[in-house]
Design a protein around this motif. Structure first.
Motif, PDB file in Angstrom:
ATOM      1  N   PRO A 166       0.955  -0.618   0.150  1.00 53.47           N
ATOM      2  CA  PRO A 166      -0.153   0.111  -0.174  1.00 53.47           C
ATOM      3  C   PRO A 166       0.725   0.825   0.354  1.00 53.47           C
ATOM      4  O   PRO A 166       1.877   1.219   0.833  1.00 53.47           O
ATOM      5  CB  PRO A 166      -0.359  -0.231   1.264  1.00 53.47           C
ATOM      6  CG  PRO A 166      -0.763  -1.538   1.654  1.00 53.47           C
ATOM      7  CD  PRO A 166       0.049  -2.116   1.496  1.00 53.47           C
ATOM      8  N   LEU A 167       0.608   2.148  -0.720  1.00 50.14           N
ATOM      9  CA  LEU A 167       1.172   3.336  -0.831  1.00 50.14           C
ATOM     10  C   LEU A 167       0.797   4.439  -0.682  1.00 50.14           C
ATOM     11  O   LEU A 167       0.494   5.295  -0.037  1.00 50.14           O
ATOM     12  CB  LEU A 167       1.675   3.628  -2.246  1.00 50.14           C
ATOM     13  CG  LEU A 167       2.273   4.776  -2.631  1.00 50.14           C
ATOM     14  CD1 LEU A 167       4.007   5.146  -1.928  1.00 50.14           C
ATOM     15  CD2 LEU A 167       2.834   4.976  -4.249  1.00 50.14           C
ATOM     16  N   ALA A 168      -0.812   4.523  -1.189  1.00 49.11           N
ATOM     17  CA  ALA A 168      -1.526   5.705  -1.054  1.00 49.11           C
ATOM     18  C   ALA A 168      -3.244   5.698  -0.838  1.00 49.11           C
ATOM     19  O   ALA A 168      -3.674   3.899  -1.001  1.00 49.11           O
ATOM     20  CB  ALA A 168      -1.862   6.848  -1.317  1.00 49.11           C
ATOM     21  N   SER A 169      -4.221   4.870   0.872  1.00 48.77           N
ATOM     22  CA  SER A 169      -5.046   5.243   0.538  1.00 48.77           C
ATOM     23  C   SER A 169      -6.498   6.210   0.665  1.00 48.77           C
ATOM     24  O   SER A 169      -5.464   7.380   0.127  1.00 48.77           O
ATOM     25  CB  SER A 169      -5.973   4.720   2.692  1.00 48.77           C
ATOM     26  OG  SER A 169      -4.678   3.769   2.175  1.00 48.77           O
ATOM     27  N   ASN A 170      -7.952   5.855   0.125  1.00 46.17           N
ATOM     28  CA  ASN A 170      -8.588   6.992   0.266  1.00 46.17           C
ATOM     29  C   ASN A 170      -8.041   7.017  -1.040  1.00 46.17           C
ATOM     30  O   ASN A 170      -8.599   8.632  -1.957  1.00 46.17           O
ATOM     31  CB  ASN A 170      -8.980   7.866   1.556  1.00 46.17           C
ATOM     32  CG  ASN A 170      -8.556   7.562   2.462  1.00 46.17           C
ATOM     33  OD1 ASN A 170      -9.710   6.410   3.013  1.00 46.17           O
ATOM     34  ND2 ASN A 170      -8.093   7.724   3.837  1.00 46.17           N
ATOM     35  N   VAL A 171      -7.999   6.736  -2.359  1.00 41.09           N
ATOM     36  CA  VAL A 171      -8.128   7.367  -3.522  1.00 41.09           C
ATOM     37  C   VAL A 171      -9.311   7.116  -4.312  1.00 41.09           C
ATOM     38  O   VAL A 171      -9.705   5.904  -4.500  1.00 41.09           O
ATOM     39  CB  VAL A 171      -6.654   5.882  -4.067  1.00 41.09           C
ATOM     40  CG1 VAL A 171      -6.659   7.097  -5.691  1.00 41.09           C
ATOM     41  CG2 VAL A 171      -5.314   5.987  -3.470  1.00 41.09           C
ATOM     42  N   ARG A 172     -10.082   7.231  -4.582  1.00 38.84           N
ATOM     43  CA  ARG A 172     -10.866   8.369  -5.484  1.00 38.84           C
ATOM     44  C   ARG A 172     -10.614   8.084  -7.450  1.00 38.84           C
ATOM     45  O   ARG A 172     -11.424   6.288  -7.692  1.00 38.84           O
ATOM     46  CB  ARG A 172     -11.734   9.444  -5.382  1.00 38.84           C
ATOM     47  CG  ARG A 172     -13.064   9.297  -6.802  1.00 38.84           C
ATOM     48  CD  ARG A 172     -14.149   8.814  -5.790  1.00 38.84           C
ATOM     49  NE  ARG A 172     -14.594   9.517  -4.570  1.00 38.84           N
ATOM     50  CZ  ARG A 172     -14.744   8.463  -3.383  1.00 38.84           C
ATOM     51  NH1 ARG A 172     -15.405   7.251  -3.158  1.00 38.84           N
ATOM     52  NH2 ARG A 172     -15.271   9.149  -2.282  1.00 38.84           N
ATOM     53  N   THR A 173      -9.425   7.627  -8.053  1.00 40.00           N
ATOM     54  CA  THR A 173      -9.343   8.101  -9.313  1.00 40.00           C
ATOM     55  C   THR A 173      -7.798   8.219  -9.503  1.00 40.00           C
ATOM     56  O   THR A 173      -7.128   9.136  -8.675  1.00 40.00           O
ATOM     57  CB  THR A 173      -9.421   9.026 -10.092  1.00 40.00           C
ATOM     58  OG1 THR A 173      -9.267  10.587  -9.732  1.00 40.00           O
ATOM     59  CG2 THR A 173     -11.845   8.792 -10.085  1.00 40.00           C
ATOM     60  N   PHE A 174      -6.939   7.483 -10.409  1.00 42.90           N
ATOM     61  CA  PHE A 174      -5.772   7.255 -10.527  1.00 42.90           C
ATOM     62  C   PHE A 174      -5.503   7.012 -12.314  1.00 42.90           C
ATOM     63  O   PHE A 174      -6.523   6.269 -12.898  1.00 42.90           O
ATOM     64  CB  PHE A 174      -5.133   6.668 -10.013  1.00 42.90           C
ATOM     65  CG  PHE A 174      -3.364   6.803 -10.115  1.00 42.90           C
ATOM     66  CD1 PHE A 174      -2.829   7.410 -10.540  1.00 42.90           C
ATOM     67  CD2 PHE A 174      -3.217   5.578 -11.278  1.00 42.90           C
ATOM     68  CE1 PHE A 174      -1.214   7.332 -10.767  1.00 42.90           C
ATOM     69  CE2 PHE A 174      -1.838   5.574 -11.498  1.00 42.90           C
ATOM     70  CZ  PHE A 174      -0.770   6.489 -11.410  1.00 42.90           C
ATOM     71  N   SER A 175      -5.153   8.331 -12.918  1.00 39.21           N
ATOM     72  CA  SER A 175      -5.361   8.074 -14.334  1.00 39.21           C
ATOM     73  C   SER A 175      -3.937   8.465 -14.951  1.00 39.21           C
ATOM     74  O   SER A 175      -3.151   9.074 -14.466  1.00 39.21           O
ATOM     75  CB  SER A 175      -6.619   8.445 -15.127  1.00 39.21           C
ATOM     76  OG  SER A 175      -5.861  10.018 -14.943  1.00 39.21           O
ATOM     77  N   LEU A 206       0.173  12.826 -14.805  1.00 41.54           N
ATOM     78  CA  LEU A 206      -1.010  11.912 -13.451  1.00 41.54           C
ATOM     79  C   LEU A 206      -1.801  12.547 -13.386  1.00 41.54           C
ATOM     80  O   LEU A 206      -1.428  13.856 -12.277  1.00 41.54           O
ATOM     81  CB  LEU A 206       0.349  11.087 -12.772  1.00 41.54           C
ATOM     82  CG  LEU A 206       2.048  10.633 -13.444  1.00 41.54           C
ATOM     83  CD1 LEU A 206       3.085  10.250 -12.241  1.00 41.54           C
ATOM     84  CD2 LEU A 206       1.253   9.212 -14.213  1.00 41.54           C
ATOM     85  N   THR A 207      -3.024  12.115 -12.408  1.00 42.45           N
ATOM     86  CA  THR A 207      -3.892  13.007 -12.201  1.00 42.45           C
ATOM     87  C   THR A 207      -3.926  12.534 -10.884  1.00 42.45           C
ATOM     88  O   THR A 207      -4.376  10.335 -11.451  1.00 42.45           O
ATOM     89  CB  THR A 207      -4.616  12.956 -12.850  1.00 42.45           C
ATOM     90  OG1 THR A 207      -4.553  13.478 -14.281  1.00 42.45           O
ATOM     91  CG2 THR A 207      -6.316  13.620 -11.933  1.00 42.45           C
ATOM     92  N   LEU A 208      -3.679  12.145  -9.971  1.00 47.53           N
ATOM     93  CA  LEU A 208      -4.673  11.076  -8.577  1.00 47.53           C
ATOM     94  C   LEU A 208      -5.853  12.279  -7.738  1.00 47.53           C
ATOM     95  O   LEU A 208      -4.835  13.914  -7.271  1.00 47.53           O
ATOM     96  CB  LEU A 208      -3.520  11.072  -7.433  1.00 47.53           C
ATOM     97  CG  LEU A 208      -3.479  10.314  -6.490  1.00 47.53           C
ATOM     98  CD1 LEU A 208      -4.103   8.423  -6.836  1.00 47.53           C
ATOM     99  CD2 LEU A 208      -2.146  10.633  -5.251  1.00 47.53           C
ATOM    100  N   THR A 209      -6.878  11.628  -7.497  1.00 47.16           N
ATOM    101  CA  THR A 209      -7.769  12.048  -6.369  1.00 47.16           C
ATOM    102  C   THR A 209      -7.973  11.381  -5.007  1.00 47.16           C
ATOM    103  O   THR A 209      -8.229  10.648  -4.711  1.00 47.16           O
ATOM    104  CB  THR A 209      -9.116  12.465  -6.860  1.00 47.16           C
ATOM    105  OG1 THR A 209      -9.184  13.016  -8.507  1.00 47.16           O
ATOM    106  CG2 THR A 209     -10.003  12.870  -6.315  1.00 47.16           C
ATOM    107  N   LEU A 210      -7.989  11.892  -4.377  1.00 51.26           N
ATOM    108  CA  LEU A 210      -7.839  11.812  -2.797  1.00 51.26           C
ATOM    109  C   LEU A 210      -9.389  12.329  -2.419  1.00 51.26           C
ATOM    110  O   LEU A 210      -9.798  13.338  -2.610  1.00 51.26           O
ATOM    111  CB  LEU A 210      -7.097  12.039  -1.697  1.00 51.26           C
ATOM    112  CG  LEU A 210      -5.479  11.975  -2.160  1.00 51.26           C
ATOM    113  CD1 LEU A 210      -4.136  12.065  -1.648  1.00 51.26           C
ATOM    114  CD2 LEU A 210      -5.187   9.506  -2.825  1.00 51.26           C
ATOM    115  N   PHE A 211      -9.595  11.205  -1.211  1.00 53.86           N
ATOM    116  CA  PHE A 211     -10.654  11.883  -0.595  1.00 53.86           C
ATOM    117  C   PHE A 211     -10.515  11.930   1.198  1.00 53.86           C
ATOM    118  O   PHE A 211     -10.388  10.808   1.219  1.00 53.86           O
ATOM    119  CB  PHE A 211     -12.979  11.100  -1.196  1.00 53.86           C
ATOM    120  CG  PHE A 211     -12.142   9.821  -0.391  1.00 53.86           C
ATOM    121  CD1 PHE A 211     -13.104   9.187   0.103  1.00 53.86           C
ATOM    122  CD2 PHE A 211     -11.485   9.018  -1.698  1.00 53.86           C
ATOM    123  CE1 PHE A 211     -12.793   7.980   1.025  1.00 53.86           C
ATOM    124  CE2 PHE A 211     -11.774   7.654  -1.493  1.00 53.86           C
ATOM    125  CZ  PHE A 211     -12.258   6.733  -0.315  1.00 53.86           C
TER     126      PHE A 211
END
Length: 233
Positions: A166-175, A206-211
């Motif tokens: 695991p590197l990051a939690s609570n990830v909504r999207t990754f593209s 790189l696009t990363l969305t966290l919530f």
């Protein structure tokens, strides 16, 4: 009523109590609002910090994709295993499995870990060996470690992992999108696409969305572009 008797009447006392209660409620409301705003800002800042940390690491590795030493061609002594195509396609994005695979030079992680070691004389030969199985260096050779990094987004778990950890939690999207040139001779980007021939890739977006799982802050989307420093393919 005797004029010599001083004090407050019942109406005055009740009025004072009501005014005090109103002021107390106003102060409590201000405190609650300030605390809510502080918690929201802190949570939002935390999401941004997590996203930027992950993306900064990925950007460093993307920039060093295809850095395999002095020569453009590497002979793969590990041919036949699952890594054998890494030097032909050092960066690959699988949109179906949400997996980004990189073959990149070391970025200072420390220790002696690497997937391959390339032995090269920077004149005529460059050979990649699985780490731990490389022969002794020749007198005129130098060794270069190369890592295989696999980033995978698990939508069901809202988790981004690196090499299975695991590197990051609570990830909504990754593209991932590739900045693609019109031809192998061009350096400028003509378009962005989810797939492209390695020789046409000039950058990676790189696009990363966290919530916030507690819903204390709005989702945070961070978008970065990393230029490819080495010509691929």
């Amino acid at each position: 009523m005797n004029a010599s008797v001083k004090g407050f009447g019942l109406v005055e006392v009740l009025l004072a109590l009501v005014l005090g209660l109103v002021m107390s409620l106003a102060l409590v409301q201000i405190f609650i609002s300030s605390k809510s705003s502080y918690v929201s800002q802190t949570s939002s800042a935390g999401l941004q910090e997590d996203a930027r940390f992950v993306l900064s690491k990925m950007v460093q590795e993307v920039r060093l994709v295809g850095m395999f030493g002095c020569l453009g061609k590497v002979d793969d002594a590990t041919a036949g295993n699952s890594f054998s195509k890494a030097f032909e396609e050092p960066i690959h994005w699988d949109a179906n499995s949400q997996t980004l695979t990189l073959a990149t030079a070391g970025t200072g992680e420390g220790g002696g870990w690497s997937t391959w070691v390339i032995h090269t004389d920077c004149l005529s030969s460059a050979t990649a060996y699985t780490n731990g199985r490389a022969p002794r260096l020749a007198v005129d050779e130098t060794a270069m470690p190369v890592h295989r990094q696999v980033y995978r987004f698990n939508k069901a778990r809202n988790e981004l992992s690196l090499n299975g950890q695991p590197l990051a939690s609570n990830v909504r999207t990754f593209s991932v999108l590739f900045g693609v040139a019109g031809s192998t001779r061009e350096r400028s980007i003509a378009r962005y696409a989810a797939a492209a021939a390695p020789s046409l890739i000039r950058s990676v977006r790189l696009t990363l969305t966290l919530f916030d799982p507690a819903d204390r802050a709005q989702e945070q989307t961070i978008d970065v572009v990393a230029a490819i420093r080495n010509r691929l393919g």
